[in-house]
Design an enzyme around this catalytic site. Structure first.
Site, mmCIF file in Angstrom:
data_model
loop_
_atom_site.group_PDB
_atom_site.id
_atom_site.type_symbol
_atom_site.label_atom_id
_atom_site.label_comp_id
_atom_site.label_asym_id
_atom_site.label_seq_id
_atom_site.Cartn_x
_atom_site.Cartn_y
_atom_site.Cartn_z
ATOM 1 N N HIS A 95 0.576 4.460 -2.599
ATOM 2 C CA HIS A 95 0.398 5.860 -2.189
ATOM 3 C C HIS A 95 1.564 6.717 -2.669
ATOM 4 O O HIS A 95 1.382 7.853 -3.076
ATOM 5 C CB HIS A 95 0.252 5.966 -0.671
ATOM 6 C CG HIS A 95 -1.112 5.603 -0.190
ATOM 7 N ND1 HIS A 95 -1.716 6.220 0.891
ATOM 8 C CD2 HIS A 95 -2.013 4.703 -0.631
ATOM 9 C CE1 HIS A 95 -2.925 5.693 1.081
ATOM 10 N NE2 HIS A 95 -3.123 4.768 0.182
ATOM 11 N N ARG A 110 0.830 -1.214 0.000
ATOM 12 C CA ARG A 110 0.000 0.000 0.000
ATOM 13 C C ARG A 110 0.865 1.266 0.000
ATOM 14 O O ARG A 110 0.531 2.261 -0.646
ATOM 15 C CB ARG A 110 -0.916 -0.014 1.225
ATOM 16 C CG ARG A 110 -1.877 1.147 1.251
ATOM 17 C CD ARG A 110 -2.936 0.958 2.327
ATOM 18 N NE ARG A 110 -3.867 2.069 2.339
ATOM 19 C CZ ARG A 110 -4.153 2.769 3.436
ATOM 20 N NH1 ARG A 110 -3.599 2.456 4.589
ATOM 21 N NH2 ARG A 110 -5.003 3.771 3.376
ATOM 22 N N ASN A 150 -3.832 8.746 4.632
ATOM 23 C CA ASN A 150 -2.717 7.864 4.975
ATOM 24 C C ASN A 150 -3.016 6.986 6.164
ATOM 25 O O ASN A 150 -2.144 6.248 6.626
ATOM 26 C CB ASN A 150 -1.477 8.695 5.294
ATOM 27 C CG ASN A 150 -0.667 8.916 4.043
ATOM 28 O OD1 ASN A 150 -0.842 8.222 3.059
ATOM 29 N ND2 ASN A 150 0.214 9.882 4.117
ATOM 30 N N HIS A 207 -5.825 -5.720 -2.666
ATOM 31 C CA HIS A 207 -6.644 -5.884 -1.462
ATOM 32 C C HIS A 207 -6.831 -7.367 -1.089
ATOM 33 O O HIS A 207 -7.567 -7.673 -0.172
ATOM 34 C CB HIS A 207 -7.997 -5.177 -1.628
ATOM 35 C CG HIS A 207 -7.877 -3.677 -1.581
ATOM 36 N ND1 HIS A 207 -8.933 -2.825 -1.781
ATOM 37 C CD2 HIS A 207 -6.809 -2.872 -1.339
ATOM 38 C CE1 HIS A 207 -8.525 -1.566 -1.684
ATOM 39 N NE2 HIS A 207 -7.236 -1.560 -1.413
#
Ligand code: HEM
Ligand code: NAG
Ligand code: NAG
Length: 310
Positions: free
Chosen positions: A66, A62, A94, A191
């Site tokens: 980001h 992740r 975040n 995911h």
């Protein structure tokens, strides 16, 4: 057939250009001479960290996402806020980013072995790749040579997709960065690792008619930070996430919409039935993501400390 041809063409291109990626200036063997230990140090550190805590794989994957979606893959996600600047890190988007200490360990070791050579952005990209592999996902390589950026601003996190997005909004936002609908669905397959907090899906609790909404409500009864795994195997990289969507057990609105929307349903079905297909598409999309607006040469720096610009 078309895919196969593209693959041959891409391979040809790689061979001809000596493993460099077109105009991007990145290359597979970027650290071959300048820091040959870079790859093994990343791999070993990630492996050790995941043996202690397998849930960190999700955090590392992740973090790379980001990093890349805001200002390109430039390590900006790692920068700490200062008294004059509130960094990306302190955005609510975040929420619960994890694994910073793994990146710090790698950087510390590499600064000892080859000071000032390996960028924080490359470390994040390599760590995500290795986390996918150690969690049971596909093995793939990514080009290296990213430089670290010097901007990290909380307001830029508006460029992240929101968990309440529908399929059209997701297709649009990923499309603006050059990803196909298929890339977007494959990337959402990340995911397969990890969890979401109640605060990220409590908008769905009002759908009381669904059986799964009761499960989510139960999780949320423990508060906003209570965790719900995305699928039944939170630390295994597999295609269970897509099976969950087919069963209407998607945790976020942005997850379930991929099955509910006619624009993406066939892709979800294909991945749910064929894990190898998901792995292939995922690795291709990850290589693409890892090159988003990569900075080279004088456009960036190699940070000495990933937490602050030099
Ligand atoms: C499609 C749009 C996406 C949306 C709206 C989205 C949103 C979210 C949200 C809200 C969470 C839970 C945060 C929390 O509640 O703590 C999450 C977790 C996560 N996301 Fe995404 N995400 C998207 C795409 C991606 C992509 C492309 C990747 C990586 C390639 C990714 C990797 C992850 C991982 C691994 C977790 C679990 C983190 C953990 O357990 O620590 N996501 N995402
Ligand atoms: C998706 O969301 C956008 C923006 O809120 C909205 O305009 C659009 O109608 C939605 N699409 C569907 C299919 O619900
Ligand atoms: C890991 C990290 O720095 N998380 C920050 C994310 O943003 C919140 C504010 O919304 C901070 O409190 C966290 O420290």
């Amino acid at each position: 057939m078309a895919n196969l041809l593209t693959m041959f063409f891409v391979m040809e291109m790689i061979v001809v250009s000596g493993f460099s990626f077109g105009a991007s200036g990145l290359s597979m063997n970027y650290y071959l001479l300048s820091c040959p230990i870079a790859e093994p140090v990343v791999k070993n550190t990630v492996n050790t960290a995941l043996q202690d805590d397998p849930t960190l794989a999700a955090g590392l994957v992740r973090m790379h996402f980001h990093d890349c979606f805001i200002e390109g893959c430039d390590g900006s996600v790692l920068i700490d806020s200062t008294k004059d600047n509130t960094a990306e890190k302190d955005s609510p988007a975040n929420l619960s980013l994890r694994g910073y200490e793994v990146i710090d360990d790698i950087k510390e070791e590499l600064e000892k072995q080859c000071p000032g050579v390996v960028s924080c952005a490359d470390i994040v990209a390599m760590a995500a790749r290795d986390a996918v592999f150690f969690a049971g996902g596909p093995v793939y390589d990514i080009p290296k040579g990213r430089k670290d950026g010097t901007r990290s601003k909380i307001e830029d996190t508006i460029n992240l997709p929101a968990p309440i997005f529908n399929a059209s909004e997701l297709i649009k936002m990923f499309g603006q960065r050059g990803f196909s609908t298929r890339d977007m669905v494959a990337l959402s397959g990340a995911h397969t690792l990890g969890v979401a907090r109640c605060s990220s899906f409590k908008n769905r609790l009002t759908q009381v008619d669904s059986e799964f909404a009761k499960t989510l409500s139960k999780t949320c009864s423990a508060g906003d930070t209570a965790e719900q795994p995305f699928d039944s195997t939170r630390s295994d990289f597999d295609n269970q996430y897509f099976n969950a969507l087919v069963s209407n057990n998607g945790v976020l609105t942005s997850d379930q919409t991929l099955y509910n929307s006619p624009q993406t349903r066939n892709i979800v079905n294909a991945y749910a039935m064929n894990q190898a297909l998901f792995f292939l598409d995922f690795q291709q999309a990850m290589v693409k993501m890892s090159m988003l607006d990569a900075k080279q040469g004088s456009k960036g720096e190699v940070r000495k400390n990933c937490h602050q610009i030099n």
